[in-house]
Structures are given as structure tokens and as C-alpha cells.
Design an enzyme around this catalytic site. Structure first.
Site, PDB file in Angstrom:
ATOM      1  N   HIS A 223      45.955  63.646  54.348  1.00 19.71           N
ATOM      2  CA  HIS A 223      44.845  64.702  54.839  1.00 19.71           C
ATOM      3  C   HIS A 223      43.987  64.455  55.932  1.00 19.71           C
ATOM      4  O   HIS A 223      43.966  63.027  56.648  1.00 19.71           O
ATOM      5  CB  HIS A 223      43.858  64.737  53.535  1.00 19.71           C
ATOM      6  CG  HIS A 223      44.500  65.486  52.134  1.00 19.71           C
ATOM      7  ND1 HIS A 223      43.814  65.668  51.112  1.00 19.71           N
ATOM      8  CD2 HIS A 223      45.826  65.830  52.122  1.00 19.71           C
ATOM      9  CE1 HIS A 223      44.654  66.310  50.219  1.00 19.71           C
ATOM     10  NE2 HIS A 223      45.834  66.120  50.669  1.00 19.71           N
TER      11      HIS A 223
ATOM     12  N   GLU B 208      40.992  64.155  56.919  1.00 18.44           N
ATOM     13  CA  GLU B 208      39.776  63.095  56.575  1.00 18.44           C
ATOM     14  C   GLU B 208      40.337  61.793  56.392  1.00 18.44           C
ATOM     15  O   GLU B 208      39.459  60.722  57.003  1.00 18.44           O
ATOM     16  CB  GLU B 208      38.617  63.594  55.533  1.00 18.44           C
ATOM     17  CG  GLU B 208      39.330  63.605  54.187  1.00 18.44           C
ATOM     18  CD  GLU B 208      39.950  65.144  53.906  1.00 18.44           C
ATOM     19  OE1 GLU B 208      39.571  65.527  52.577  1.00 18.44           O
ATOM     20  OE2 GLU B 208      40.553  65.653  54.598  1.00 18.44           O
TER      21      GLU B 208
ATOM     22  N   CYS C 151      39.480  66.986  48.916  1.00 12.92           N
ATOM     23  CA  CYS C 151      39.885  66.752  47.554  1.00 12.92           C
ATOM     24  C   CYS C 151      39.122  65.638  47.034  1.00 12.92           C
ATOM     25  O   CYS C 151      38.485  64.884  47.555  1.00 12.92           O
ATOM     26  CB  CYS C 151      41.361  66.666  47.455  1.00 12.92           C
ATOM     27  SG  CYS C 151      42.034  65.057  48.287  1.00 12.92           S
TER      28      CYS C 151
ATOM     29  N   CYS D 116      40.340  62.290  48.649  1.00 14.74           N
ATOM     30  CA  CYS D 116      39.717  61.951  49.763  1.00 14.74           C
ATOM     31  C   CYS D 116      38.209  61.653  49.854  1.00 14.74           C
ATOM     32  O   CYS D 116      37.586  60.844  50.628  1.00 14.74           O
ATOM     33  CB  CYS D 116      40.095  63.002  50.801  1.00 14.74           C
ATOM     34  SG  CYS D 116      41.625  63.247  51.451  1.00 14.74           S
TER      35      CYS D 116
END
Length: 142
Positions: free
Chosen positions: A70, A72, A98, A101
Site C-alpha cells: 500500500h 502508506e 486499512c 497499515c
């Protein structure tokens, strides 16, 4: 910082994150992230495959491959391999994080998350709020 000035900076950094997300090879969703500390961009990221893998994020059924990172997570990992720190930084991201993360965000020391669009599962945002991370959503209009 006064509220109006903060909103101006938040909007500008979020627009940069949105542009960064356009670099993603993912077909389903392009997500961009920028980490800012003391008004200086210290990292950036977008969702995609790990180094050395094909830039193909989806399988033959159009589902995202499990190993896709992802945005981030990519941005936080870049900081981890640099001389910078995420301590007290702000993460600007085009899609709310999510739950997986969100753990990385909290553990990295990021104290504020500004996002554009909400992810269907809000447990990541709920976790961040419970952990004392400031969370704000901004609708970009342009």
C-alpha cells in the site's frame, strides 16, 4: 498554525499525494501518500509491487495480488531506510488506511493522518483514533 492556513497546506499536500498516486501501475485503484514533517516532505509512496517484481498489481481475475504494498507502507518503508523519522509527522493519503497499515502508521510515530476518500472498512481509522492519532478527511474540489 491557524486553521485556515493549515487547511491550505493540507489541501496542497493532499493534491500532491493524488498526483503521486497516478504513478501507480495498479488498475483497480491508484493510491498516493506523502509524509510531511515540520512542513518538509520527507517521503512519498504509491501502491505497487515490491522492488524486483513485475509492475502488475492484479491477477488474471482482476483481484489485487496479496504482495502489493500500500502507498502508506511504501512511504513509511522509505523513511525507515533513510536518516529521517516519522515522529510527529503528518501522512497525506488519497484513501484512508486499512487496519494493517494503521498499525504501521501508529508504530512509526505519525501523529496526524489526512485523507481524501474513505476505505470501505473503517477499522483502520477507528484504530488510529483510539491510538490518539489525529485523523481528518478533506474533499478535494477542482
Amino acid at each position: 498554525m491557524e486553521i485556515q492556513k493549515q487547511l491550505k497546506y493540507d489541501t496542497a499536500y493532499l493534491k500532491m499525494a493524488r498526483e503521486w498516486g497516478k504513478l501507480s501501475y495498479c488498475k483497480r485503484k491508484q493510491v498516493g501518500a506523502i509524509i510531511v514533517r515540520e512542513r518538509m516532505i520527507i517521503s512519498d509512496g504509491y501502491n505497487g509491487t515490491p522492488s524486483g517484481f513485475d509492475n502488475c498489481c492484479e491477477d488474471e481475475n482482476g483481484e489485487t495480488n496479496w504482495y502489493v504494498l500500500h502507498a502508506e507502507a511504501n512511504a513509511i518503508l522509505k523513511v525507515a531506510s533513510s536518516t529521517q523519522t516519522c515522529q510527529d509527522a503528518t501522512l497525506y493519503i488519497t484513501l484512508s488506511p486499512c487496519k494493517e497499515c494503521s498499525k504501521l502508521i501508529h508504530q512509526s510515530g505519525i501523529k496526524r493522518v489526512v485523507f481524501q476518500n474513505g476505505y470501505r472498512d473503517t477499522s483502520g481509522i477507528d484504530f488510529l483514533k483510539k491510538a490518539g492519532v489525529e485523523v481528518a478527511q478533506i474533499d478535494l474540489i477542482d
